[in-house]
Design a protein around this motif. Sequence first.
Motif, PDB file in Angstrom:
ATOM      1  N   LEU A  80     -21.542  79.609 -22.679  1.00  0.00           N
ATOM      2  CA  LEU A  80     -20.692  80.965 -21.875  1.00  0.00           C
ATOM      3  C   LEU A  80     -19.781  81.296 -22.261  1.00  0.00           C
ATOM      4  CD1 LEU A  80     -21.492  83.455 -19.905  1.00  0.00           C
ATOM      5  CD2 LEU A  80     -21.046  81.376 -18.306  1.00  0.00           C
ATOM      6  N   ILE A  83     -18.582  82.232 -24.682  1.00  0.00           N
ATOM      7  CA  ILE A  83     -18.543  84.128 -25.362  1.00  0.00           C
ATOM      8  C   ILE A  83     -18.059  84.333 -24.173  1.00  0.00           C
ATOM      9  CG2 ILE A  83     -20.417  85.565 -24.370  1.00  0.00           C
ATOM     10  CD1 ILE A  83     -22.810  83.321 -24.549  1.00  0.00           C
ATOM     11  N   SER A 169     -23.260  87.964 -21.052  1.00  0.00           N
ATOM     12  CA  SER A 169     -23.907  87.754 -22.142  1.00  0.00           C
ATOM     13  C   SER A 169     -23.889  89.171 -22.859  1.00  0.00           C
ATOM     14  CB  SER A 169     -25.405  86.929 -22.206  1.00  0.00           C
ATOM     15  OG  SER A 169     -25.308  86.836 -23.804  1.00  0.00           O
TER      16      SER A 169
END
Length: 444
Positions: A80, A83, A169
């Motif tokens: 994460l 990302i 996301s």
Amino acid sequence: MFDLLHKKIQLSSFQLIILGFAGVILLGACVLMLPISSQLRQFTPFSEALFTATSAVCVTGLIVQGTGCYWSAFGQGVILSLIQIGGLGVVTIAVSFSLLSGRRISLMQRSTMQEAIAAPKVGGIVRLTGFILRGTFLIELLGALALLPVFCRDHGARGIWMAVFHSVSAFCNAGFDILGTDQNPFPSLTEYAANPAVNIIIMLLILIGGIGFLTWEDIVVNKWRLRRYRMQSKVILLMTVLLMAIPAVFFYTDLTELPTGQRILAACFQAVTPRTAGFNTVNLLSLGGASNAVTMVLMLIGGAPGSTAGGMKITTVAVLFANAFATFRKREDAQMFGRRIEPGAIRSAATILMLYMSLFFGGAVIISLCEQLPLSLCLYETASAVGTVGLTLGITPELGLVSKIVLILLMYMGRVGSLTLIYAAVSGKHLSPAKLPQEKIAVG
């Protein structure tokens, strides 16, 4: 850090961008290799860790291991973080740390930031960076809060983490999900295909992240006064609506086996997700060949420049169409919204199209030869990789090392931008003012 590198090695803004992304990818891969990153507390092979880190930083979503069932909570946290860094951009994150530490932002950092987010000028770039950070975290927080009731209902306390993960996301157009199990490691959002709340929230996050930071600024500053918007913002908003509405009608005609309500949701979601989020709510193998072809086109087009999305960018396609219309009508200049488009933008758009088509087709041919797979399947995967989308027809986890390396390179090139790589390669070379004699050549 950027100033130090620039002084010692004399790196250009473009070189800093590509090296920054490469450095974060390698660091992420090394951390994901550690036993603490996997649920079974085992070392992950470097090739798989590198593929996952590249996919996360390049906000793609192609995976070789189920994110929800293979990676531990720590590993998911690393993914994460990658990302978020990839979505905002390595340069934006670095400048943000400088701002938080109270350091003065140098001209070199401002110039690099300008290239990273496709800003029209250096002036006001620090203010814009602050605006981007505040807007990003606010939108991701609101998205997580909106998803919280559904995920907490279905997954208990873990639903809090799931809401945060999927909000980030989706906003970053990454396409990673943590809904997988050992029995079904790659489900994406198929279990929520009939849930209007999840569909609408995820689509909104994808679209907001994909229209670009400069478009946000226009919307916040000028609100409904559309005439005051930049031409670029007008083009982005118009193309976004067209590239959602037209494909949605097409997908609706293909999803005949679904009930009407779910069919509308699935058609809209399938029109939004290829640009360039990578989530899916329907079985992609059930779609026809024509739907897959439309999806590939959308994946290659992508989102807006200076956004969390990848692809050739919708402005590139708009410029090419405007130039074609000008040619059809025998006009000397391409025009949009009462403004003339500079010739340099048209040349860049044509170059980007050629480069993306070469990477898309060349990569598919290599994978097809290495894996002995139909070219159509490989084209889908390479379109997903170079467009940094993440949709797959299921062949990515089964690919060999050479094919995975091809996809890694395509994801990286698709995220940093093909023109950025070219400009980085030719940085420091001065063009000669001399011109060769001109001669006509027949085309078409």
